[in-house]
Design a protein around this motif. Structure first.
Motif, mmCIF file in Angstrom:
data_model
loop_
_atom_site.group_PDB
_atom_site.id
_atom_site.type_symbol
_atom_site.label_atom_id
_atom_site.label_comp_id
_atom_site.label_asym_id
_atom_site.label_seq_id
_atom_site.Cartn_x
_atom_site.Cartn_y
_atom_site.Cartn_z
ATOM 1 N N ALA A 1 -3.550 3.725 -2.589
ATOM 2 C CA ALA A 1 -3.530 2.699 -3.635
ATOM 3 C C ALA A 1 -2.951 1.424 -3.036
ATOM 4 C CB ALA A 1 -2.691 3.161 -4.825
ATOM 5 N N THR A 2 -3.457 0.289 -3.510
ATOM 6 C CA THR A 2 -3.070 -0.996 -2.939
ATOM 7 C C THR A 2 -2.877 -2.053 -4.021
ATOM 8 O OG1 THR A 2 -3.704 -2.671 -1.296
ATOM 9 C CG2 THR A 2 -5.497 -1.670 -2.554
ATOM 10 N N GLU B 1 -3.923 -7.673 -7.575
ATOM 11 C CA GLU B 1 -5.005 -6.793 -8.017
ATOM 12 C C GLU B 1 -4.745 -5.390 -7.488
ATOM 13 O OE1 GLU B 1 -9.857 -6.419 -8.101
ATOM 14 O OE2 GLU B 1 -8.942 -7.847 -6.714
ATOM 15 N N LEU B 2 -4.895 -4.407 -8.354
ATOM 16 C CA LEU B 2 -4.671 -3.017 -8.006
ATOM 17 C C LEU B 2 -6.000 -2.324 -7.746
ATOM 18 C CD1 LEU B 2 -2.239 -0.527 -9.543
ATOM 19 C CD2 LEU B 2 -4.639 0.113 -9.392
ATOM 20 N N ASN C 1 0.824 -1.202 0.000
ATOM 21 C CA ASN C 1 0.000 0.000 0.000
ATOM 22 C C ASN C 1 0.859 1.252 0.000
ATOM 23 O OD1 ASN C 1 -2.929 -1.028 0.793
ATOM 24 N ND2 ASN C 1 -1.455 -2.229 1.953
ATOM 25 N N VAL C 2 0.372 2.284 -0.677
ATOM 26 C CA VAL C 2 0.974 3.606 -0.603
ATOM 27 C C VAL C 2 -0.133 4.613 -0.315
ATOM 28 C CG1 VAL C 2 2.971 3.104 -2.064
ATOM 29 C CG2 VAL C 2 0.890 3.989 -3.110
ATOM 30 N N VAL C 3 0.251 5.676 0.370
ATOM 31 C CA VAL C 3 -0.692 6.700 0.781
ATOM 32 C C VAL C 3 -0.191 8.050 0.295
ATOM 33 C CG1 VAL C 3 -1.805 7.805 2.767
ATOM 34 C CG2 VAL C 3 -1.320 5.350 2.828
ATOM 35 N N ALA C 4 -1.101 8.845 -0.273
ATOM 36 C CA ALA C 4 -0.789 10.222 -0.671
ATOM 37 C C ALA C 4 -1.264 11.147 0.442
ATOM 38 C CB ALA C 4 -1.488 10.574 -1.985
ATOM 39 N N TRP C 5 -0.344 11.945 0.936
ATOM 40 C CA TRP C 5 -0.628 12.859 2.047
ATOM 41 C C TRP C 5 -0.588 14.303 1.580
ATOM 42 C CZ3 TRP C 5 -1.804 11.143 6.889
ATOM 43 C CH2 TRP C 5 -1.484 9.815 7.186
ATOM 44 N N LEU D 1 2.905 3.359 -6.504
ATOM 45 C CA LEU D 1 2.502 2.019 -6.079
ATOM 46 C C LEU D 1 3.174 0.963 -6.949
ATOM 47 C CD1 LEU D 1 0.733 0.132 -4.326
ATOM 48 C CD2 LEU D 1 -1.002 0.319 -6.134
ATOM 49 N N LEU D 2 3.209 1.175 -8.251
ATOM 50 C CA LEU D 2 3.842 0.198 -9.143
ATOM 51 C C LEU D 2 5.350 0.127 -8.892
ATOM 52 C CD1 LEU D 2 1.746 0.905 -12.352
ATOM 53 C CD2 LEU D 2 1.591 -1.104 -10.844
#
Length: 174
Positions: free
Chosen positions: A93-94, A104-105, A80-84, A126-127
């Motif tokens: 995004a996961t 699965e994205l 997972n990544v998070v935009a802050w 994320l990629l």
């Protein structure tokens, strides 16, 4: 098409940047994209509880806080990544393992932050995070009428493999 006979491109897409990364969105806001940390859970839940129901797709994010909490907990199995933006989650995004060697994205950008270029940066980070962690095959489904999302996925390198239903299935090799 079942998950077992999904065909992925021979040629990899990318390269994609690894998080953390920082950028200024089209609204002039400073955005930081970072790998998800357990300490991020409350802020992520808060974003999803405040998520506009009109922007839900395929039943996610869930509609109630208790279901959001359960769902966020299951996402810990993936990457997972998070935009802050400052102390607020602007997007998430996961990549979730599907049990067949691919992931699965799913990506969500809060309605206050949409159409500002955050989704593009978030999916690329994320990629990059996935590639750095051994992910090489990614797929997603998207409602065919969601032209903004379909365009974003194509720009990143996803190819359509199944368009038999109201959803498109798209794939990418890292």
């Amino acid at each position: 098409m079942t998950r077992h006979d999904r065909r992925f491109p021979d040629e990899p897409s990318g390269p994609f940047p690894e998080p953390p990364l920082s950028f200024t969105d089209r609204e002039g806001r400073d955005i930081d994209v970072c790998p998800y940390e357990v300490d991020d859970e409350e802020a992520l839940v808060e974003m999803y509880v405040d998520f506009d129901p009109a922007d839900r797709a395929q039943g996610i994010p869930p509609a109630t806080e208790s279901r959001v909490r359960d769902w966020v907990e299951t996402l810990g199995e993936g990457l997972n990544v998070v935009a802050w933006h400052e102390d607020e989650v602007a997007g998430h995004a996961t990549l979730v393992p599907d049990g067949n060697g691919s992931y699965e994205l799913a990506i969500f950008v809060h309605q206050r932050y949409q159409r500002a270029g955050i989704g593009s940066q978030l999916i690329r980070a994320l990629l990059g995070h996935g590639k750095a962690n051994g992910v090489d095959r990614v797929w997603l489904t998207v409602e065919r009428w969601n032209r903004a999302a379909v365009g974003l996925y194509r720009d990143v390198g996803f190819e359509t493999t199944d368009s038999e239903s109201f959803e498109l299935e798209m794939v990418l090799t890292l």
